[in-house]
Design an enzyme around this catalytic site. Structure first.
Site, PDB file in Angstrom:
ATOM      1  N   ASP A  79     -32.387  -5.244 -44.757  1.00  0.00           N
ATOM      2  CA  ASP A  79     -31.930  -6.386 -45.556  1.00  0.00           C
ATOM      3  C   ASP A  79     -32.062  -6.118 -47.045  1.00  0.00           C
ATOM      4  OD1 ASP A  79     -32.044  -9.514 -43.977  1.00  0.00           O
ATOM      5  OD2 ASP A  79     -32.184  -7.618 -42.911  1.00  0.00           O
ATOM      6  N   SER A 468     -33.363 -15.406 -48.180  1.00  0.00           N
ATOM      7  CA  SER A 468     -34.445 -14.490 -47.834  1.00  0.00           C
ATOM      8  C   SER A 468     -35.713 -15.304 -47.648  1.00  0.00           C
ATOM      9  CB  SER A 468     -34.640 -13.473 -48.953  1.00  0.00           C
ATOM     10  OG  SER A 468     -35.879 -12.813 -48.818  1.00  0.00           O
TER      11      SER A 468
END
Length: 555
Positions: A79, A468
Site C-alpha cells: 500500500d 489509510s
C-alpha cells in the site's frame, strides 16, 4: 481418510506420489498430513521481506508435529509504495485475487490444512477470506512490524513522516537535505509499518478472531520471538488437522463481534469495516456494517497509538499487546469462542491483565467510554459512511463547512498543494469508490498533505474512497452509495454546506430535498476510467463499500 490420502493412495494415485518424489519427497513424507504454506514473501513489500525465514520456521514446526509442508507463492502489493498514484487503484482488488488464488491452490492439490503467511493491508484479509471460504484447518502467521525511527515532532518517525515532511518542506520548516535524511532513518528495519495502520490492525484482528496464536500479532519483525512463534504456529496447525478443527469453527458471528470490539478498543483502521464483512461473507455468517456502529458505541477505547497518540505498535507490544486488551474487554467478549490453540479465547487469557500505562488502560478507566470507530448515516450517506473518532480531535467531532468538490484524488492533491483549500472547508473527493475509482483508493496523500500544511485540524475530508489506517484529522470515508452509482455525493456542488456530526452519527448535505431532486435528473455517470484488464472486471462486479466491496461468488 485425510484429503491428501485420497489422492496419494497406491496404486491408483501412484502418479501423484511420483510427482512429489520428483522434488525429493519420500514415502514417509507422503504418509503424513500435507500442509500447504501460502507465502506472500517478496522483496517489494517491507512487511513480507522476512517471510522466507518465517516460512522455514513454520515448516520446522510442521515437521516436528508430524506433517509435511508444501509451500507456494501468493501475490502481495505494498500500500505504501502504491499510495498517491494509479497503483493505489489496484490495491483493494488484490484482496480478491489473493483469496481466489489460495482457494485454487489448496483445492487443486487437496492439502489437509494451510498456513497463511502475510503481514500487510490487503494480504491478511485476503488470506482470512480464503480460510473462511475453504473451511479447512488454517492459521495466520504474520511477519511482524518494523521498528520505529528517530524522534520527529514528538514521536518516533515512520514512513508517514515522509509525506508529512513534504508538507513541512512546502511551508519552509525543513529543507530538501533534511527530507532526504528522513528517508534514510524513518524505516530502520523490515516489517509492517510501525503505526496502527491497516496492516497491523488486520494482524491484531486475526489474533482476536482466534486465527493466530495468542500474543503473536505485534511481535517485531526482527525479534527472535517472531521465529519461535512461527515454529509454534506450524505445530499448532498440525494439531488442528489431527483434531479436525477448521477455520469455520473459529470464524463465527461471535468471533467476528470479538474482532469488531478489539478494533474499536485499539482505534484500528477504518479499512476493517471493509474486510470483516468480506470475511463474514466467505464464512457465510450474517454480519453487516451495522455491527461496527452498534458494537463500537458499547466498547471503550483501551489502547492508543499512532495515529491517535505518539506511541507506536512496538510500544503496544511491550505493553502486552492484543492479549492485554482482550483480557480487559473480556466482560464484553464471547469468551467461549474457539481459537487455533484448540482452547477458548477466555482460556488463552487466563492470568493476563493490562499494565495500565500510557499505551494500554483498563476497562474501568479507559481512554474513552466508546468511539474507536463510528458509522454515520444521513442524506449524504444513506447506506452508511465510516469514520474513526479515536484518531480525530474531539473538537472536530462536530464540523460544518462549505464543500470543495473534486472528482478525483489527483485533482484534490493538486488543489491542496496550490493553496486552494482554506480553513473551514469540507473537501469532497468523489468517484473513488469500488466501481468509480475503480478499486476504492485511499485518500492517504490528501490527508497527509493537509496535515503537513497545518490544515489537519481546520479542514474535513469526505469521500466515497477510503483512508489509510494512519490518517488523522477529520475524515469520513466509504460513503455509500458511491458517486459512480448515483449516490448523493455525486450531486454535491462547491459551497454546499456539509455537517459532520460524529456523536450524532450523521453526515448531512444541508441542501433541500427539492433541490437535490432537481439536480438528480441532470446527473450522468462519467465514463469508466479503466476499460480493460482486471480493474475493468472489478469495477463491474464489486459490491458497495458498505457490503465490504466484495465480489460475490455464491449462486
Amino acid at each position: 481418510m485425510r484429503r491428501s490420502e485420497k489422492i496419494l493412495t497406491r496404486p491408483e494415485w501412484s502418479i501423484n506420489r511420483a510427482y512429489y518424489k520428483s522434488m525429493g519427497y519420500s514415502d514417509a513424507d507422503l504418509d503424513k498430513p500435507i500442509i500447504g504454506i501460502a507465502n506472500a514473501w517478496s522483496t517489494t513489500v517491507p512487511g513480507h521481506y522476512n517471510l522466507r525465514q518465517v516460512a522455514e520456521a513454520v515448516k520446522e514446526g510442521i515437521r516436528t508435529a508430524g506433517g509435511t509442508p508444501v509451500e507456494f507463492g501468493v501475490i502481495g502489493a505494498c500500500d505504501g509504495i502504491a499510495e498517491g498514484h494509479v497503483g493505489m487503484r489496484y490495491i483493494l482488488p488484490t484482496r480478491e485475487v489473493i483469496a481466489d488464488s489460495i482457494e485454487l491452490m489448496v483445492q487443486a492439490h487437496q492439502y489437509d490444512g494451510v498456513a497463511l503467511l502475510g503481514s500487510c493491508d490487503k494480504i491478511v484479509p485476503g488470506m482470512l477470506m480464503a480460510a473462511a471460504r475453504l473451511g479447512l484447518p488454517a492459521i495466520l502467521v504474520n511477519g511482524g512490524p518494523m521498528l520505529g525511527g528517530p524522534m520527529i515532532a514528538g514521536r518516533q518517525a515512520d514512513t508517514t513522516s515522509i509525506i508529512e515532511g513534504v508538507g513541512r518542506l512546502q511551508r519552509g520548516e525543513i529543507d530538501a537535505d533534511e527530507l532526504a535524511a528522513m528517508e534514510e532513518r524513518c524505516a530502520p528495519s523490515c516489517g509492517s509499518c510501525s503505526f496502527l495502520g491497516t496492516a497491523n490492525t488486520m494482524c491484531c484482528i486475526a489474533e482476536a478472531l482466534g486465527m493466530s496464536l495468542p500474543g503473536s500479532a505485534m511481535i517485531p519483525a526482527v525479534n527472535s520471538e517472531r521465529l519461535r512463534v512461527a515454529r509454534q504456529s506450524g505445530e499448532a496447525l498440525v494439531r488442528l488437522v489431527n483434531l479436525g478443527i477448521t477455520a469455520r469453527q473459529i470464524i463465527t458471528g461471535e468471533s467476528l463481534e470479538n474482532a469488531v470490539r478489539l478494533t474499536s478498543a485499539i482505534g484500528g483502521s477504518t479499512n476493517a469495516a471493509l474486510h470483516l464483512p468480506a470475511i463474514a461473507y466467505e464464512a457465510e455468517v450474517d454480519f453487516s456494517i451495522e455491527h461496527f456502529g452498534t458494537l463500537s458505541r458499547e466498547t471503550p477505547v483501551i489502547a492508543r497509538m499512532n495515529p491517535a497518540a505518539s506511541a507506536n505498535v512496538i510500544d503496544f507490544y511491550h505493553s502486552g499487546g492484543v492479549p492485554a486488551v482482550l483480557a480487559e474487554l473480556l466482560p464484553l467478549l464471547h469468551g467461549h469462542c474457539l481459537t487455533v490453540t484448540g482452547r477458548s479465547l477466555a482460556e488463552n487469557l487466563i492470568g493476563i491483565s493490562s499494565p495500565n500505562n500510557e499505551v494500554i488502560k483498563t476497562f474501568a478507566r479507559p481512554f474513552s467510554a466508546s468511539g474507536g470507530l463510528a458509522v454515520l448515516r444521513g442524506n449524504l450517506a444513506p447506506d452508511s459512511a465510516v469514520t474513526k473518532p479515536a484518531a480525530i480531535d474531539p473538537a472536530m467531532w462536530q464540523f460544518r463547512g462549505p464543500a470543495r468538490v473534486f472528482d478525483s484524488e489527483e485533482q484534490a492533491n493538486v488543489a491542496i498543494m496550490a493553496g486552494e483549500v482554506r480553513p473551514g472547508d469540507v473537501v469532497v473527493i468523489r468517484y473513488e469508490g469500488p466501481k468509480g475509482g475503480p478499486g476504492m483508493p485511499e485518500m492517504f496523500k490528501a490527508m497527509k498533505l493537509l496535515h503537513g500544511l497545518g490544515l489537519g485540524r481546520q479542514v474535513a475530508l469526505v469521500t466515497d474512497g477510503r483512508f489509510s489506517g494512519t490518517n488523522n484529522g477529520c475524515f469520513v470515508g466509504h460513503v455509500s452509495p458511491e458517486a459512480q452509482e448515483g449516490g448523493t455525493i455525486a450531486l454535491v456542488r462547491d459551497d454546499d454546506p456539509i455537517h459532520i456530526d460524529i456523536p450524532g452519527q450523521t453526515l448531512t448535505l444541508e441542501v433541500s430535498e427539492e433541490e437535490l431532486n432537481r439536480r438528480r435528473p441532470l446527473w450522468q455517470p462519467p465514463p469508466p476510467r479503466v476499460t480493460r484488464g482486471y480493474l475493468a472486471l472489478y469495477s463491474r462486479l464489486a459490491e458497495s463499500a458498505d457490503k465490504g466491496a466484495i465480489i460475490r461468488n455464491r449462486l
